[in-house]
Scaffold this motif. Structure first.
Motif, PDB file in Angstrom:
ATOM      1  N   VAL A  77      29.961  64.158  15.423  1.00 24.36           N
ATOM      2  CA  VAL A  77      28.771  64.523  15.861  1.00 24.36           C
ATOM      3  C   VAL A  77      28.271  65.888  15.430  1.00 24.36           C
ATOM      4  O   VAL A  77      27.255  66.320  15.272  1.00 24.36           O
ATOM      5  CB  VAL A  77      28.973  64.443  17.427  1.00 24.36           C
ATOM      6  N   GLY A  78      29.277  66.716  15.381  1.00 26.02           N
ATOM      7  CA  GLY A  78      29.032  68.288  15.070  1.00 26.02           C
ATOM      8  C   GLY A  78      28.519  68.126  13.599  1.00 26.02           C
ATOM      9  O   GLY A  78      27.777  69.137  12.925  1.00 26.02           O
ATOM     10  N   ASN A  79      28.808  67.404  12.622  1.00 25.86           N
ATOM     11  CA  ASN A  79      28.344  67.438  11.196  1.00 25.86           C
ATOM     12  C   ASN A  79      26.973  66.455  10.848  1.00 25.86           C
ATOM     13  O   ASN A  79      26.523  66.701   9.978  1.00 25.86           O
ATOM     14  CB  ASN A  79      29.366  66.868  10.240  1.00 25.86           C
ATOM     15  N   ARG A  80      26.529  66.095  11.910  1.00 28.61           N
ATOM     16  CA  ARG A  80      25.312  65.258  11.766  1.00 28.61           C
ATOM     17  C   ARG A  80      24.091  65.930  12.306  1.00 28.61           C
ATOM     18  O   ARG A  80      24.252  66.931  13.049  1.00 28.61           O
ATOM     19  CB  ARG A  80      25.272  63.700  12.303  1.00 28.61           C
ATOM     20  N   LYS A  88      17.617  68.014  17.177  1.00 35.05           N
ATOM     21  CA  LYS A  88      16.932  68.610  15.773  1.00 35.05           C
ATOM     22  C   LYS A  88      16.171  67.787  15.143  1.00 35.05           C
ATOM     23  O   LYS A  88      15.320  68.117  14.428  1.00 35.05           O
ATOM     24  CB  LYS A  88      17.963  69.200  15.209  1.00 35.05           C
ATOM     25  N   SER A  89      16.598  66.515  15.130  1.00 33.25           N
ATOM     26  CA  SER A  89      15.701  65.485  14.241  1.00 33.25           C
ATOM     27  C   SER A  89      14.291  65.103  14.856  1.00 33.25           C
ATOM     28  O   SER A  89      13.411  64.749  14.236  1.00 33.25           O
ATOM     29  CB  SER A  89      16.451  64.243  14.278  1.00 33.25           C
ATOM     30  N   GLY A  90      14.113  65.535  16.263  1.00 35.93           N
ATOM     31  CA  GLY A  90      12.785  65.224  16.768  1.00 35.93           C
ATOM     32  C   GLY A  90      12.659  63.611  17.221  1.00 35.93           C
ATOM     33  O   GLY A  90      11.580  63.446  17.555  1.00 35.93           O
ATOM     34  N   LYS A  91      13.545  62.908  17.046  1.00 32.60           N
ATOM     35  CA  LYS A  91      13.588  61.608  16.986  1.00 32.60           C
ATOM     36  C   LYS A  91      13.903  61.135  18.537  1.00 32.60           C
ATOM     37  O   LYS A  91      14.309  62.027  19.205  1.00 32.60           O
ATOM     38  CB  LYS A  91      14.710  60.578  16.208  1.00 32.60           C
ATOM     39  N   LYS A 144      29.205  52.234  32.485  1.00 34.61           N
ATOM     40  CA  LYS A 144      28.611  51.490  31.389  1.00 34.61           C
ATOM     41  C   LYS A 144      27.220  52.165  31.154  1.00 34.61           C
ATOM     42  O   LYS A 144      26.393  52.425  32.066  1.00 34.61           O
ATOM     43  CB  LYS A 144      27.994  49.844  32.003  1.00 34.61           C
ATOM     44  N   LEU A 145      27.030  52.455  29.963  1.00 36.83           N
ATOM     45  CA  LEU A 145      25.876  53.276  29.570  1.00 36.83           C
ATOM     46  C   LEU A 145      25.113  52.670  28.666  1.00 36.83           C
ATOM     47  O   LEU A 145      25.480  51.957  27.745  1.00 36.83           O
ATOM     48  CB  LEU A 145      26.509  54.626  29.024  1.00 36.83           C
ATOM     49  N   GLN A 146      23.636  52.936  28.470  1.00 38.39           N
ATOM     50  CA  GLN A 146      23.028  52.727  27.394  1.00 38.39           C
ATOM     51  C   GLN A 146      22.326  54.074  26.730  1.00 38.39           C
ATOM     52  O   GLN A 146      21.813  54.926  27.543  1.00 38.39           O
ATOM     53  CB  GLN A 146      21.882  51.887  27.760  1.00 38.39           C
ATOM     54  N   VAL A 147      22.573  54.119  25.421  1.00 36.54           N
ATOM     55  CA  VAL A 147      22.284  55.268  24.934  1.00 36.54           C
ATOM     56  C   VAL A 147      21.246  54.779  23.446  1.00 36.54           C
ATOM     57  O   VAL A 147      22.017  54.167  22.486  1.00 36.54           O
ATOM     58  CB  VAL A 147      23.290  55.947  24.014  1.00 36.54           C
ATOM     59  N   ARG A 148      20.025  55.286  23.577  1.00 32.71           N
ATOM     60  CA  ARG A 148      19.098  54.833  22.484  1.00 32.71           C
ATOM     61  C   ARG A 148      18.878  56.300  21.541  1.00 32.71           C
ATOM     62  O   ARG A 148      18.408  56.968  22.161  1.00 32.71           O
ATOM     63  CB  ARG A 148      17.910  54.509  22.942  1.00 32.71           C
ATOM     64  N   MET A 149      19.402  56.198  20.213  1.00 32.71           N
ATOM     65  CA  MET A 149      19.229  57.507  19.511  1.00 32.71           C
ATOM     66  C   MET A 149      19.209  56.949  17.882  1.00 32.71           C
ATOM     67  O   MET A 149      19.302  55.915  17.738  1.00 32.71           O
ATOM     68  CB  MET A 149      20.015  58.354  19.813  1.00 32.71           C
ATOM     69  N   TYR A 150      18.115  57.589  17.251  1.00 33.85           N
ATOM     70  CA  TYR A 150      17.854  57.254  15.926  1.00 33.85           C
ATOM     71  C   TYR A 150      17.342  55.778  15.872  1.00 33.85           C
ATOM     72  O   TYR A 150      16.435  55.454  16.893  1.00 33.85           O
ATOM     73  CB  TYR A 150      19.075  57.284  14.999  1.00 33.85           C
ATOM     74  N   THR A 176      34.350  52.367  24.294  1.00 35.12           N
ATOM     75  CA  THR A 176      33.861  51.214  23.342  1.00 35.12           C
ATOM     76  C   THR A 176      32.511  51.068  23.223  1.00 35.12           C
ATOM     77  O   THR A 176      31.754  51.533  24.227  1.00 35.12           O
ATOM     78  CB  THR A 176      34.518  49.713  24.053  1.00 35.12           C
ATOM     79  N   LEU A 177      31.924  50.765  22.222  1.00 34.08           N
ATOM     80  CA  LEU A 177      30.609  50.654  22.070  1.00 34.08           C
ATOM     81  C   LEU A 177      30.229  49.467  20.966  1.00 34.08           C
ATOM     82  O   LEU A 177      30.979  49.043  20.333  1.00 34.08           O
ATOM     83  CB  LEU A 177      30.051  51.868  21.359  1.00 34.08           C
ATOM     84  N   THR A 178      28.980  49.014  21.428  1.00 33.47           N
ATOM     85  CA  THR A 178      28.284  48.136  20.239  1.00 33.47           C
ATOM     86  C   THR A 178      26.858  48.626  20.247  1.00 33.47           C
ATOM     87  O   THR A 178      26.246  49.039  21.129  1.00 33.47           O
ATOM     88  CB  THR A 178      28.408  46.831  20.693  1.00 33.47           C
ATOM     89  N   ASN A 179      26.239  48.155  18.960  1.00 32.23           N
ATOM     90  CA  ASN A 179      24.880  48.510  18.750  1.00 32.23           C
ATOM     91  C   ASN A 179      23.901  47.114  19.034  1.00 32.23           C
ATOM     92  O   ASN A 179      24.527  46.034  18.513  1.00 32.23           O
ATOM     93  CB  ASN A 179      24.328  48.909  17.330  1.00 32.23           C
ATOM     94  N   VAL A 180      23.102  47.020  19.878  1.00 30.82           N
ATOM     95  CA  VAL A 180      22.288  45.783  20.448  1.00 30.82           C
ATOM     96  C   VAL A 180      20.977  45.983  19.741  1.00 30.82           C
ATOM     97  O   VAL A 180      20.135  46.852  20.240  1.00 30.82           O
ATOM     98  CB  VAL A 180      22.058  45.444  21.760  1.00 30.82           C
ATOM     99  N   PRO A 181      20.538  45.297  18.504  1.00 30.76           N
ATOM    100  CA  PRO A 181      18.963  45.636  18.107  1.00 30.76           C
ATOM    101  C   PRO A 181      18.084  45.416  18.985  1.00 30.76           C
ATOM    102  O   PRO A 181      18.345  44.515  19.970  1.00 30.76           O
ATOM    103  CB  PRO A 181      19.049  44.722  17.030  1.00 30.76           C
ATOM    104  N   LEU A 182      17.173  46.034  18.911  1.00 27.56           N
ATOM    105  CA  LEU A 182      15.975  46.208  19.950  1.00 27.56           C
ATOM    106  C   LEU A 182      15.228  44.844  19.749  1.00 27.56           C
ATOM    107  O   LEU A 182      14.822  44.366  18.633  1.00 27.56           O
ATOM    108  CB  LEU A 182      15.135  47.389  20.030  1.00 27.56           C
TER     109      LEU A 182
END
Length: 150
Positions: free
Chosen positions: A85-88, A93-96, A115-121, A144-150
């Motif tokens: 996280v520190g190296n990306r 800063k990305s403005g996304k 249970k959380l939902q995090v949308r980024m990039y 634990t995590l997984t990406n669910v396409p929008l």
């Protein structure tokens, strides 16, 4: 007559003699409130800003992260995750767009799951975060995590 006697009897008691002093009343945060604080002010904020010091306050040193990102298995120690996280480039800063919400929190004694939902990039992550109450503080001990396409 009886009503008058009852009212007179009730009025004979001092109103302030046994009342609790509101100024001295202390409120203590609930475990759910404390966990929300860790999630919102250390975990979400740390991810958004790329602030590794905030993330170190959220994660227990030996915490582990498991899951998959687009079907690719994912495993990291908390230390490696925080370093990454520190190296990306942070979402800040990305403005996304960055949107993180708490979907639920369940607490039983000294353990909890959020249970959380995090949308980024271009990701739509769902996280299950396990907490443990250690030395008077709530820490993330597993993610634990997984990406669910929008």
């Amino acid at each position: 007559m009886k009503l008058s006697l009852i009212i007179a009897w009730l009025l004979s008691f001092p109103l302030s003699g046994h009342a609790q002093n509101v100024k001295d009343m202390k409120t203590y945060p609930t475990p759910e409130t404390e966990i929300r604080n860790v999630i919102e002010n250390y975990y979400f904020k740390g991810i958004y800003e790329g602030n590794t010091e905030l993330l170190k306050k959220a994660f227990y040193k030996g915490a582990l992260l498991f899951g998959d990102v687009d079907g690719v298995p994912y495993f990291k120690t908390a230390e490696k995750y925080i370093e990454g996280v520190g190296n990306r480039v942070s979402p800040q800063k990305s403005g996304k767009d960055f949107k993180a919400i708490i979907l639920s929190i369940e607490v039983i004694n000294s353990i909890a799951v959020a249970k959380l939902q995090v949308r980024m990039y271009d990701f739509n992550y769902y996280n299950f975060i396990t907490f443990n109450h250690i030395d008077g503080k709530w820490f993330i001990v597993n993610k634990t995590l997984t990406n669910v396409p929008l």
